[in-house]
Design a protein around this motif. Structure first.
Motif, PDB file in Angstrom:
ATOM      1  N   MET A 112       0.906  -1.369  -0.123  1.00 41.14           N
ATOM      2  CA  MET A 112       0.586  -0.074   0.120  1.00 41.14           C
ATOM      3  C   MET A 112       0.961   1.191   0.558  1.00 41.14           C
ATOM      4  O   MET A 112       0.371   2.125   0.359  1.00 41.14           O
ATOM      5  N   LYS A 113       2.163   1.314  -0.387  1.00 43.68           N
ATOM      6  CA  LYS A 113       2.890   2.282  -0.676  1.00 43.68           C
ATOM      7  C   LYS A 113       2.755   2.995  -1.497  1.00 43.68           C
ATOM      8  O   LYS A 113       2.281   4.050  -1.494  1.00 43.68           O
ATOM      9  N   ASP A 134       2.267  12.730  -5.306  1.00 42.34           N
ATOM     10  CA  ASP A 134       2.185  13.950  -4.610  1.00 42.34           C
ATOM     11  C   ASP A 134       1.771  14.617  -3.987  1.00 42.34           C
ATOM     12  O   ASP A 134       2.299  16.083  -3.452  1.00 42.34           O
ATOM     13  N   GLY A 135       1.569  15.569  -6.191  1.00 42.85           N
ATOM     14  CA  GLY A 135       1.506  16.813  -6.228  1.00 42.85           C
ATOM     15  C   GLY A 135       2.970  17.280  -6.395  1.00 42.85           C
ATOM     16  O   GLY A 135       2.867  18.497  -7.169  1.00 42.85           O
ATOM     17  N   GLU A 136       4.009  17.264  -6.330  1.00 39.86           N
ATOM     18  CA  GLU A 136       5.494  17.075  -6.386  1.00 39.86           C
ATOM     19  C   GLU A 136       5.526  16.523  -8.136  1.00 39.86           C
ATOM     20  O   GLU A 136       5.896  15.635  -8.150  1.00 39.86           O
ATOM     21  N   ALA A 137       6.152  17.860  -8.806  1.00 42.52           N
ATOM     22  CA  ALA A 137       6.586  17.546 -10.136  1.00 42.52           C
ATOM     23  C   ALA A 137       7.505  17.629 -10.321  1.00 42.52           C
ATOM     24  O   ALA A 137       8.514  18.619  -9.643  1.00 42.52           O
ATOM     25  N   TYR A 138       7.873  15.863 -11.533  1.00 47.16           N
ATOM     26  CA  TYR A 138       9.350  15.748 -11.597  1.00 47.16           C
ATOM     27  C   TYR A 138       9.546  15.993 -13.165  1.00 47.16           C
ATOM     28  O   TYR A 138       9.397  14.983 -13.571  1.00 47.16           O
ATOM     29  N   GLY A 139      10.205  16.882 -13.102  1.00 46.04           N
ATOM     30  CA  GLY A 139      10.650  16.735 -14.807  1.00 46.04           C
ATOM     31  C   GLY A 139      11.766  16.954 -15.419  1.00 46.04           C
ATOM     32  O   GLY A 139      12.493  16.414 -15.227  1.00 46.04           O
ATOM     33  N   ASN A 140      11.881  16.311 -16.670  1.00 47.48           N
ATOM     34  CA  ASN A 140      13.239  16.749 -17.469  1.00 47.48           C
ATOM     35  C   ASN A 140      13.984  14.516 -17.070  1.00 47.48           C
ATOM     36  O   ASN A 140      14.243  14.641 -16.434  1.00 47.48           O
ATOM     37  N   LEU A 141      12.451  13.949 -17.081  1.00 45.28           N
ATOM     38  CA  LEU A 141      13.173  12.740 -16.912  1.00 45.28           C
ATOM     39  C   LEU A 141      14.012  12.023 -17.965  1.00 45.28           C
ATOM     40  O   LEU A 141      13.491  11.706 -18.710  1.00 45.28           O
ATOM     41  N   VAL A 142      14.727  11.300 -16.959  1.00 44.19           N
ATOM     42  CA  VAL A 142      15.429  10.487 -18.083  1.00 44.19           C
ATOM     43  C   VAL A 142      15.553   8.569 -17.133  1.00 44.19           C
ATOM     44  O   VAL A 142      15.149   8.679 -15.762  1.00 44.19           O
ATOM     45  N   PRO A 143      14.990   7.505 -17.502  1.00 39.75           N
ATOM     46  CA  PRO A 143      14.673   6.451 -16.729  1.00 39.75           C
ATOM     47  C   PRO A 143      15.540   5.996 -15.833  1.00 39.75           C
ATOM     48  O   PRO A 143      15.485   5.932 -14.844  1.00 39.75           O
ATOM     49  N   ALA A 144      16.638   6.205 -16.344  1.00 41.57           N
ATOM     50  CA  ALA A 144      18.105   6.743 -14.934  1.00 41.57           C
ATOM     51  C   ALA A 144      17.516   6.802 -13.661  1.00 41.57           C
ATOM     52  O   ALA A 144      18.173   6.886 -12.880  1.00 41.57           O
ATOM     53  N   LYS A 145      16.520   8.875 -13.836  1.00 43.09           N
ATOM     54  CA  LYS A 145      17.070   8.730 -12.599  1.00 43.09           C
ATOM     55  C   LYS A 145      15.726   8.717 -11.397  1.00 43.09           C
ATOM     56  O   LYS A 145      15.034   9.434 -10.766  1.00 43.09           O
ATOM     57  N   VAL A 146      14.915   7.469 -12.466  1.00 45.63           N
ATOM     58  CA  VAL A 146      13.475   7.437 -11.912  1.00 45.63           C
ATOM     59  C   VAL A 146      13.468   6.862 -10.687  1.00 45.63           C
ATOM     60  O   VAL A 146      12.804   6.727  -9.155  1.00 45.63           O
ATOM     61  N   GLU A 147      14.213   5.501 -10.417  1.00 44.83           N
ATOM     62  CA  GLU A 147      14.228   4.698  -9.062  1.00 44.83           C
ATOM     63  C   GLU A 147      15.140   6.224  -7.839  1.00 44.83           C
ATOM     64  O   GLU A 147      14.388   5.776  -6.876  1.00 44.83           O
ATOM     65  N   GLU A 148      15.608   6.924  -8.542  1.00 43.36           N
ATOM     66  CA  GLU A 148      16.443   7.428  -7.313  1.00 43.36           C
ATOM     67  C   GLU A 148      15.508   8.372  -6.566  1.00 43.36           C
ATOM     68  O   GLU A 148      15.030   8.805  -4.907  1.00 43.36           O
ATOM     69  N   ILE A 149      14.368   8.376  -7.239  1.00 43.81           N
ATOM     70  CA  ILE A 149      12.988   9.946  -7.010  1.00 43.81           C
ATOM     71  C   ILE A 149      12.427   8.864  -5.639  1.00 43.81           C
ATOM     72  O   ILE A 149      11.688   8.985  -5.030  1.00 43.81           O
ATOM     73  N   LEU A 150      11.548   8.109  -6.929  1.00 46.51           N
ATOM     74  CA  LEU A 150      11.064   7.060  -5.803  1.00 46.51           C
ATOM     75  C   LEU A 150      11.451   6.419  -4.517  1.00 46.51           C
ATOM     76  O   LEU A 150      10.955   6.625  -3.937  1.00 46.51           O
ATOM     77  N   ASN A 151      12.889   6.570  -4.373  1.00 43.86           N
ATOM     78  CA  ASN A 151      13.430   5.774  -2.862  1.00 43.86           C
ATOM     79  C   ASN A 151      13.767   7.255  -2.044  1.00 43.86           C
ATOM     80  O   ASN A 151      13.284   6.861  -0.995  1.00 43.86           O
ATOM     81  N   LYS A 152      13.378   8.600  -2.306  1.00 43.40           N
ATOM     82  CA  LYS A 152      12.589   9.164  -1.403  1.00 43.40           C
ATOM     83  C   LYS A 152      11.523   9.209  -0.794  1.00 43.40           C
ATOM     84  O   LYS A 152      11.688   9.664   0.405  1.00 43.40           O
ATOM     85  N   TYR A 153      10.583   8.153  -1.453  1.00 40.70           N
ATOM     86  CA  TYR A 153       9.205   8.139  -0.395  1.00 40.70           C
ATOM     87  C   TYR A 153       9.442   6.606   0.767  1.00 40.70           C
ATOM     88  O   TYR A 153       9.584   5.687  -0.253  1.00 40.70           O
ATOM     89  N   ASP A 154       9.103   7.399   1.772  1.00 46.68           N
ATOM     90  CA  ASP A 154       8.238   5.991   2.702  1.00 46.68           C
ATOM     91  C   ASP A 154       7.029   5.827   2.585  1.00 46.68           C
ATOM     92  O   ASP A 154       6.193   6.397   2.382  1.00 46.68           O
TER      93      ASP A 154
END
Lengths: 154, 644, 245
Positions: A112-113, A134-154
């Motif tokens: 349920m995360k 959660d309403g915060e936008a992350y732009g200019n994405l490349v696949p390599a950046k995805v995991e580090e962004i997701l890891n910010k959330y607990d």
């Protein structure tokens, strides 16, 4: 985390509209916002108070993307798949997100995360490809950046 | 805020406000549209607030957060008044310098100015930037001058003077004539003459009538309406109230999609402030006219943006379209006469009332008058919102204003009209934006989304993308749309997966004809447009996919393979480390090789290979060369000159 | 009621203002195929099979006869080449979704649909005409079942897929279903059979057609004289014939 629905809370939401006509969708949106999904008891209460057949309320709830009949995860990940983002490679971002949290768009992780949704245009086309968590936008994405962004959330 | 009881009181208030404003006082305006907020413009605003407080300059410098300026590629945008100095891509760390140097010492910070990528020229004022210089921002221009949460900003610029004129100096019939003569046509996609729509509704039998703002803006890639509603909500409200008076409606609705929370918020603030001044409610400005507005949020359904579906949603029922053989201006919400117009259409109305139909009709082409706001997005340098007179060429929009295609790539097509529209190729790029012209080319004006595509865009995949979108959004009521789109999607998916067969194109065309002619609403009726227009101009791409199993643009995963060219690989190990499935074998001084059976075609190796090597290539339509034997993979270091 | 003159298939006909082309055609004895139409409920215009060609003001257009109101001077062609081509594709699309449904196979034969050309063949037997939901809402007034979801994944069902008590096994949905998909009547009757004593109310009582009548025949209505007599008298399903709502 299935929430207990307090009929009084539903009543409060309905009473805000002061017997206005045509407010079913607005009420459902408010309840969705409050509980992060639409529990059955909430739909029943809405059906009683607004005097709309239960199947009609259910029909509306099942039609709209913004409404969820199953509990949603703590963090809502929305990947934009609008045309501008698509042309800038958004499908590869969605692919990466799906693999990273092991669910497909429209689903919620077992713990349920995260809930993952495809959205058709958030209006941040200059930053495409875009993902909103959660309403915060992350732009200019490349696949390599995805995991580090997701890891910010607990 | 005191309730205004007459036009004279409004004018007095305006004069009073203008007199009070110190035009010489420095004011820092920060763009706070959703786009810039995604660039963290809020942090910039906060940084300014804090710095100004810290330096005790609260009384000497004003800060204003405005709506979207339109140049989204270069956000966060900061414009410093009175000099109109425009800084782009401002960070919180720039704030202290801006205050001390630009405001304190009138020194311009070169590094924050816009630089033309071709000429290297810097632009100091917003109006000098080529992106803005070549636009005609009649409707959108005020966004940069207004704090949308403060109605006074709008009044100071002349706001609500058109309403005052309409209520007291014109009859409804005169207003209808003015709007008809202006040539204003719906900006939401339909392009129906607005004056005629109002006239039909006014003459429809019944005392209860409704006016509606369609702010559902479902076309992916289009965000003009959002920026207008977020940044200058009163321009829309003013147009709506004038329309209501003309038609004889006392209740209006604004239907905003729920994906636009900032627009919803700003509309509520605008409504509350307009009511306080008496622009809404009973006896508006002492005219005797009553009008109130309700706001409804959408809930994530593209089809609900169709006018009859929207009206059904306003009734609290499922937002599905209904047969429109009887027009909604006669029988709309609750079967009452209803006039629905797009956000941008309503925002044009005060201009027409203030400056007159003749002025408005002097802009644009014979059949398409006025200006249009486009969202210029995709493979273009200057992504943003662009307002130009109708009749401007696509080339001007994409190149002169848009700055052309990034990374030196070749332009391929521009997609207009959203999922109901079509693609226009390079050969037709000098075509003017005009309702009839775009339709003749197999596309349409639509709501204004303009998606630029380059040589790396596959047109078959683009058609498939749109059908996938429409399949997800179809309400499912009628057979040709629900089943027809699904079947067309199946054929296109097969083609992009290398399973295309002879006869597929003909079958697509046959299904397309029936969805076009027999669907209940415009979603179904126009669903085939992306397919038909890409077939019209890029048939060769379809044939390559079907007959040669080749994707010319190198996009369709099933038809491409990634291959590391042995003569270019320098064994840097970067792709090896980044491959998510370990499909690359290699080592220092050993040429890397991709195992085609393990490769998932994610393309990460292609992205990360350093540009100076560019060793990874996409192969399509021919077999991948077999990997070199291990011994041949050793990279021999080149002997440098002079050494033995 | 104002009289309207229009031409249907080359012959001048008169109709009353407010009628649809379908009603005018039926009155003139002309058959137009339909799937989602039933005279006792509001026409929804969803199957599109009743598409006809009209000529109005020199322009030709394809419209659905069940929802298009008759207009003075229009010319209607119920069986032109364009109409037949459209109907044929619609039937092909429906057959790809529901290949085993008899009424569709029959239409397929009539319109010359040979082997399937479409790629995606499903195995549904509901054509989503909506008639069951309409009779339940408009005639029974209980709206026990409804559409769920949207697009190609749309279905007709009870909320949460559970048969609520608001369904009274009136059988109207089964009666109007063109494909035989709806089996609510049988399922609900099975539920009713499990009730005891005074809970075993006659279905006519549950429908609201009579008060205080218990079922003596274990819900096997084909054995019931009352049911036989009522059916004979009404010539129509009681829910559709009686004004219960």
């Amino acid at each position: 985390m299935v929430s207990q629905v307090d009929p009084a809370a539903i009543d409060r939401i309905i009473d805000k509209y002061q017997s206005e006509e045509g407010i079913l969708i607005q009420v459902l949106l408010d309840v969705q916002h409050e509980y992060n999904w639409l529990p059955e008891e909430a739909l029943k209460r809405i059906s009683e108070r607004l005097e709309i057949p239960f199947s009609q309320v259910y029909r509306v709830a099942s039609f709209y993307k913004a409404m969820s009949l199953t509990p949603r995860g703590k963090h809502l990940v929305r990947v934009c798949l609008g045309t501008a983002c698509h042309v800038r490679g958004a499908p590869r971002i969605l692919d990466k997100v799906e693999r990273a949290i092991n669910i497909k768009a429209g689903e919620t992780t077992q713990d349920m995360k995260f809930s993952l949704e495809r959205v058709n245009c958030l209006g941040c086309c200059a930053l495409g490809p875009v993902m909103v968590i959660d309403g915060e936008a992350y732009g200019n994405l490349v696949p390599a950046k995805v995991e580090e962004i997701l890891n910010k959330y607990d | 805020m005191v309730r205004l009881q007459s036009p004279a009181e409004l004018e007095e208030l305006r004069k009073h406000m203008l007199a009070k404003r110190d035009t010489k006082k420095p004011c820092i305006t920060i763009c706070s549209g959703t786009g810039c907020r995604a660039y963290a413009s809020e942090k910039v605003s906060t940084a300014f607030e804090e710095e100004i407080k810290k330096q005790g300059l609260d009384n000497t410098i004003d800060i204003k957060t405005t709506g979207c300026h339109g140049f989204c590629e270069k956000g966060p945008l900061v414009v410093i008044l009175p000099g109109e100095i425009c800084y782009v891509q401002v960070k919180p760390t720039d704030v202290a310098q801006i205050i001390s140097q630009t405001i304190g010492e009138s020194k311009i910070l070169d590094q924050l100015l816009y630089t033309d990528p071709v000429t290297g020229e810097k632009a100091v004022h917003e109006s000098e930037i080529p992106f803005y210089k070549n636009q005609t921002r009649l409707v959108f221009g005020n966004n940069s001058k207004i704090d949308p949460t403060n109605i006074d900003d709008y009044i100071v610029l002349g706001g609500y003077s058109a309403l005052s004129k309409a209520l007291f100096e014109m009859t409804p019939e005169e207003i209808i004539a003015e709007v008809k003569d202006s040539g204003l046509r719906g900006r939401g996609g339909g392009g129906f003459p607005t004056g005629r729509k109002w006239e039909e509704c006014r003459h429809a039998p019944g005392d209860i009538k409704y006016v509606i703002v369609n702010a559902d803006e479902g076309d992916p890639g289009a965000y003009m309406d959002r920026s207008l509603l977020e940044g200058n909500p009163h321009s829309v409200l003013e147009g709506l109230i004038i329309g209501a008076y003309t038609i004889g409606s006392h209740v209006g609705y604004i239907y905003v999609r729920e994906e636009y929370p900032l627009a919803v918020e700003n509309v509520f603030i605008a409504l509350s402030q307009a009511e306080k001044y008496g622009f809404l409610g009973t006896d508006i400005l002492g005219s005797g006219f009553d009008f109130s507005i309700k706001v409804h949020r959408g809930a994530g359904a593209f089809v609900s943006g169709e006018s009859s579906a929207l009206m059904t949603a306003l009734e609290g029922r499922v937002g599905e379209p209904r047969p429109k053989y009887i027009h909604t201006v006669i029988s709309g919400i609750w079967d009452k006469p209803s006039t629905l117009n797009n956000v941008e259409t309503w925002a044009n109305v005060p201009l027409i009332i203030n400056k007159g139909a003749a002025w408005y009709a002097s802009i644009g082409t014979e059949g398409s008058k006025g200006t249009k706001i486009f969202s210029l997005v995709g493979k273009v340098n200057n992504t943003g919102l662009v307002e130009v007179p109708m009749g401007t060429s696509l080339r001007d929009i994409i190149y002169t204003i848009g700055g052309g295609i990034p990374k030196g790539k070749k332009f391929k097509a521009v997609q207009t009209g959203g999922p109901s529209g079509g693609c226009i190729p390079e050969s037709l790029i000098d075509s003017p934006v005009d309702f009839e012209e775009l339709s003749a080319l197999g596309s349409m004006m639509g709501s204004g989304g303009m998606i630029v595509m380059d040589e790396d865009t596959c047109m078959v995949d683009t058609a498939r993308y749109f059908l996938d979108f429409l399949s997800d959004e179809s309400c499912g009521k009628c057979t040709p749309c629900r089943e027809g789109i699904d079947q067309m999607l199946a054929i296109l998916t097969n083609i992009t997966e290398g399973k295309g067969q002879d006869g597929d194109i003909e079958l697509l065309e046959e299904i397309a004809e029936v969805t076009k002619n027999a669907s209940l609403c415009a979603l179904g009726q126009t669903a085939a447009n992306p397919v038909l227009s890409t077939l019209r101009y890029f048939r060769d791409e379809y044939e390559a996919h079907i007959l040669e199993k080749r994707c010319p643009a190198g996009v369709c995963k099933a038809l491409i393979s990634y291959y590391i060219q042995p003569d270019k690989c320098q064994a840097c190990l970067i792709c090896y480390r980044n491959c998510p499935v370990g499909a690359i074998t290699g080592a220092k001084k050993q040429i890397h090789v991709i195992d085609q059976n393990t490769c998932i075609k994610c393309g990460i190796c292609f992205d990360v290979c350093p540009q100076r090597f560019s060793a990874v290539e996409k192969i399509s339509g021919r077999p991948v060369p077999p990997p070199l034997p291990l011994e041949a993979r050793v990279i021999k270091k080149k002997k440098s000159k002079g050494k033995k | 009621m104002k009289k309207i003159t229009l031409i249907i298939d080359g012959t001048e006909r008169t109709a009353q203002e407010g009628m649809t082309i379908l009603e005018a055609a039926q009155e003139a004895g002309i058959t137009i195929p339909t799937l989602c139409y039933h005279p006792s409920v509001t026409p929804s215009g969803s199957c599109r099979l009743c598409t006809v060609e009209i000529l109005k003001g020199g322009k030709s257009r394809l419209v659905t006869a069940c929802t298009y109101p008759v207009e003075e001077g229009i010319e209607v062609k119920t069986n032109s080449a364009a109409v037949r081509k459209t109907r044929k594709m619609l039937i092909e699309l429906l057959l790809a979704r529901c290949p085993s449904v008899p009424v569709l196979q029959e239409l397929g034969r009539e319109y010359g649909v040979k082997k399937p050309r479409l790629k995606k063949i499903k195995n549904e037997d509901c054509i989503l005409c909506g008639l069951c939901t309409q009779v339940c809402q408009e005639k029974m007034g209980v709206s026990a079942i409804n559409f769920v979801g949207r697009g190609v994944n749309r279905t007709v069902d009870f909320p949460f897929e559970r048969m609520w008590d608001v369904c009274v096994a009136c059988g109207a949905c089964t009666y109007v279903c063109p494909t035989g998909h709806i089996q609510n009547e049988a399922h609900k009757v099975a539920q009713l059979k499990r009730k005891l004593g005074i809970e075993r109310k006659c279905r006519y009582m549950l429908m609201g057609a009579v008060s205080n009548k218990l079922c003596p025949h274990n819900y096997e209505c084909w054995r019931c004289e009352y049911d036989q007599r009522t059916e004979y008298r009404l010539c129509e399903h009681p829910v559709l014939a009686l004004k219960l709502n």
